[in-house]
Design an enzyme around this catalytic site. Structure first.
Site, PDB file in Angstrom:
ATOM      1  N   HIS A 181       0.666  -1.174   0.055  1.00 22.82           N
ATOM      2  CA  HIS A 181       0.099   0.175   0.057  1.00 22.82           C
ATOM      3  C   HIS A 181       0.693   1.262  -0.036  1.00 22.82           C
ATOM      4  CE1 HIS A 181      -4.066  -1.717   0.126  1.00 22.82           C
ATOM      5  NE2 HIS A 181      -3.487  -2.672   1.160  1.00 22.82           N
ATOM      6  N   CYS A 236       3.001  -9.293 -19.601  1.00 24.84           N
ATOM      7  CA  CYS A 236       2.278  -8.402 -18.382  1.00 24.84           C
ATOM      8  C   CYS A 236       3.060  -8.603 -17.302  1.00 24.84           C
ATOM      9  CB  CYS A 236       0.869  -9.264 -18.357  1.00 24.84           C
ATOM     10  SG  CYS A 236       0.758 -10.865 -18.273  1.00 24.84           S
ATOM     11  N   GLU A 289       3.730 -18.962 -19.013  1.00 24.61           N
ATOM     12  CA  GLU A 289       4.351 -18.459 -17.626  1.00 24.61           C
ATOM     13  C   GLU A 289       4.973 -19.814 -17.521  1.00 24.61           C
ATOM     14  OE1 GLU A 289       1.633 -17.031 -14.859  1.00 24.61           O
ATOM     15  OE2 GLU A 289       0.118 -18.175 -15.949  1.00 24.61           O
ATOM     16  N   ASP A 317       6.322 -15.536 -13.150  1.00 24.67           N
ATOM     17  CA  ASP A 317       6.458 -16.925 -13.060  1.00 24.67           C
ATOM     18  C   ASP A 317       7.367 -17.613 -13.890  1.00 24.67           C
ATOM     19  OD1 ASP A 317       4.978 -17.424 -10.698  1.00 24.67           O
ATOM     20  OD2 ASP A 317       2.997 -17.763 -11.788  1.00 24.67           O
TER      21      ASP A 317
END
Length: 578
Positions: A197, A510, A439, A463
């Site tokens: 955060h 991505c 991945e 990954d």
């Protein structure tokens, strides 16, 4: 122990920029286990009641924060608090705490600490960065409930002087939202990752930040002069005059570049010799779309559908899922949105899934394997996406594909979904595009065969790196071996792109590598035409694209292909950044 003058420590840079200012150290009291057990049923009932009342009070506090939000609050900040309300009211957490109190005779303090600790460990073990960051929410709600139980006191707020750099173990979601950060020049935390955060808020507000600097950070004293580089993750404590002067100059240079990058919002991402590159974003819900377009994004390369399934006691219905995807489609301005079907597994526990405990969840029952095993759940999700497809340019992507038959089986379920909707006279886009995440190394090696089955590839480097190098990036003992610039990883990426284009597929990336400006020229040289990343990273990557030529990128790739060491590759790429 105070750190000596001009000491440098390094963490993870999560929000670019140079901050120079005095340390504002935030200390928090942590509740500890008491070890005291309850000796009668009356005490058990009292402790359960205490917990329930503290939860009600905690929910009221958060709802009050939401109701009092002013125009300076972002939709993302409100969404964080709304998520916390859901977690606070989660019946599974209540049941777990009550069970420890009733069955194990734990007092409410110890029961809550143990339940929250288990949830934190669970979220921290997840492979998805966004889901892993939910651990901070768990810790935050735990602290809030404990405070309302009277077990920890609210830290006395210190007035923040203009230009301060906040130093903390971690900065909780509540801190980042409720504190007055107008005077904050930067954030630095002992723990945390790129999707913590503190990182999210720092990026959203353009504040330099670094996380994961380790326990040397705890030796910084209130008022120490600090230099924080939010790109490299480096912090210099009590710099000498020469060092201070160098970084003041760098700060001025960066401020000029920042204005330039903001001006790039409506500029097309083209190389100097005209090669168009598409820049899209990774998001989790409709509210994220605003940030995508504010930063010049051209759509969504990855919508994580897992958020819809978290913080619930049962599977979302088809209608609930439809509404979720429809909201995204309506906010997408008819730009492409790629929805990844549910990516959960042994490391992402959902109470209502009753997933088995596994010794190695990263290699276990997860993602497409669950979807194909529980076809009724998969069918429901696919029907919801299809229904929403008439409201925008939606695409479907299957995660963790490892062989061709998985794709064929998934497409059969998709066809079943289409048939059921057609029989019910429900509109959908019949020719919706279907793609897969690359991945797993086996998928990369079989890219030529997989390309015959789908419309697009999306390379998930996080990954792919982990599986190719057999490195658990969450394991401190080996995480230094996690390296996306390893030649073996680069060869797989290059082959996937090559096979995708040979079979007339569009290929996207991505993973985190897509947002690394060090890799931009190399990836363009591999002929990658679409990059997907956090919205806030788009201007930085666009800036790198418009400064390079496609021909130069091809030359860079040809040279890197002959290199056998990742350090040599990275050193060379640094010399090629425009």
């Amino acid at each position: 122990m105070a750190l000596k003058a001009t000491t440098m420590i390094k963490g993870i840079g999560v929000s670019s920029g140079i901050a120079i200012g005095k340390a504002h150290v935030i200390y928090k009291q942590k509740a500890a286990l008491t070890g005291l057990l309850l000796d009668n049923e009356e005490a058990v009932a009292i402790e359960m009641s205490k917990f329930d009342k503290a939860v009600v009070k905690s929910i009221e506090e958060v709802e009050t924060l939401i109701s009092e939000a002013d125009d300076t609050w972002t939709e993302e900040s409100i969404a964080i608090l709304e998520t916390q309300v859901e977690f606070l009211g989660d019946p599974q957490i209540r049941e777990n705490v009550h069970t420890k109190i009733s069955s194990e005779k734990k007092n409410v303090n110890d029961a809550l600490i143990e339940v929250i600790a288990a949830l934190v460990v669970m979220f921290q073990a997840m492979t998805d960065e966004y889901m892993r960051s939910r651990a901070a929410d768990m810790e935050d709600i735990g602290e809030r409930i404990l405070r309302n139980l009277g077990q920890v006191s609210q830290a006395a707020p210190h007035e923040i002087e203009p230009g301060s750099i906040l130093i903390s173990q971690d900065i909780s979601p509540s801190d980042t939202i409720s504190m007055d950060i107008r005077h904050v020049a930067g954030f630095a935390t002992i723990v945390g990752g790129p999707t913590s955060h503190a990182a999210i808020v720092a990026k959203a507000r353009g504040i330099p930040a670094a996380v994961g600097l380790g326990h040397n950070l705890s030796h910084i004293n209130q008022g120490d002069l600090l230099i924080l580089d939010g790109l490299s993750g480096e912090m210099i404590i009590n710099p000498d005059e020469e060092t201070l002067g160098i970084y003041q100059q760098r700060r001025e240079q960066y401020s000029g570049q920042l204005g330039l990058m903001k001006a790039l919002k409506d500029v097309s991402a083209k190389t100097t010799d005209g090669q168009k590159i598409t820049l899209v974003a990774n998001i989790s819900e409709a509210a994220d779309m605003d940030l995508v377009f504010e930063n010049g994004g051209e759509g969504v390369g990855l919508l994580r559908s897992e958020l819809l399934f978290m913080g619930r006691e049962s599977m979302p219905t088809e209608d609930e899922q439809f509404e979720f995807y429809k909201k995204v489609a309506l906010k997408s301005q008819n730009k492409p949105v790629t929805i990844r079907t549910i990516d959960i597994g042994g490391d992402k526990h959902l109470p209502y899934f009753n997933l088995p405990k596994e010794q190695n969840p990263f290699l276990g029952y997860r993602a497409i394997r669950i979807s194909l095993d529980r076809k009724e759940l998969f069918l429901t999700q696919l029907k919801a996406i299809l229904r929403a497809s008439v409201f925008g340019d939606l695409r479907i992507m299957f995660p963790m594909i490892s062989h061709v038959q998985e794709v064929r089986d998934a497409k059969k379920v998709l066809e079943m979904a289409k048939v059921e909707l057609a029989e019910a006279n429900i509109d959908f886009k019949p020719d919706i595009e279907v793609g897969i995440m690359i991945e797993v190394p086996s998928a990369a090696v079989m890219a030529d065969m997989l390309a015959k089955e789908v419309d697009f590839f999306s390379i998930g480097t996080n990954d792919l790196v982990q599986y190719t190098l057999a490195v658990d990036r969450l394991n401190d003992k080996v995480s230094n071996l996690y390296d996306p610039f390893n030649p073996a990883v680069l060869r797989l990426i290059s082959y996937v792109i090559e096979q995708g284009h040979e079979h007339h597929l569009h290929v996207s990336m991505c993973g985190e590598l897509a947002a690394d400006p060090l890799a931009t020229l190399l990836l363009i040289g591999m002929d990658l035409r679409e990059f997907s990343m956090s919205a806030i990273s788009i201007p930085m990557i666009k800036n790198a694209i418009i400064k390079c030529s496609f021909l130069d990128a091809k030359v860079v790739f040809e040279r890197v292909k002959r290199m056998s060491d990742s350090e040599e590759i990275k050193a060379y790429l640094r010399t090629m950044i425009p």
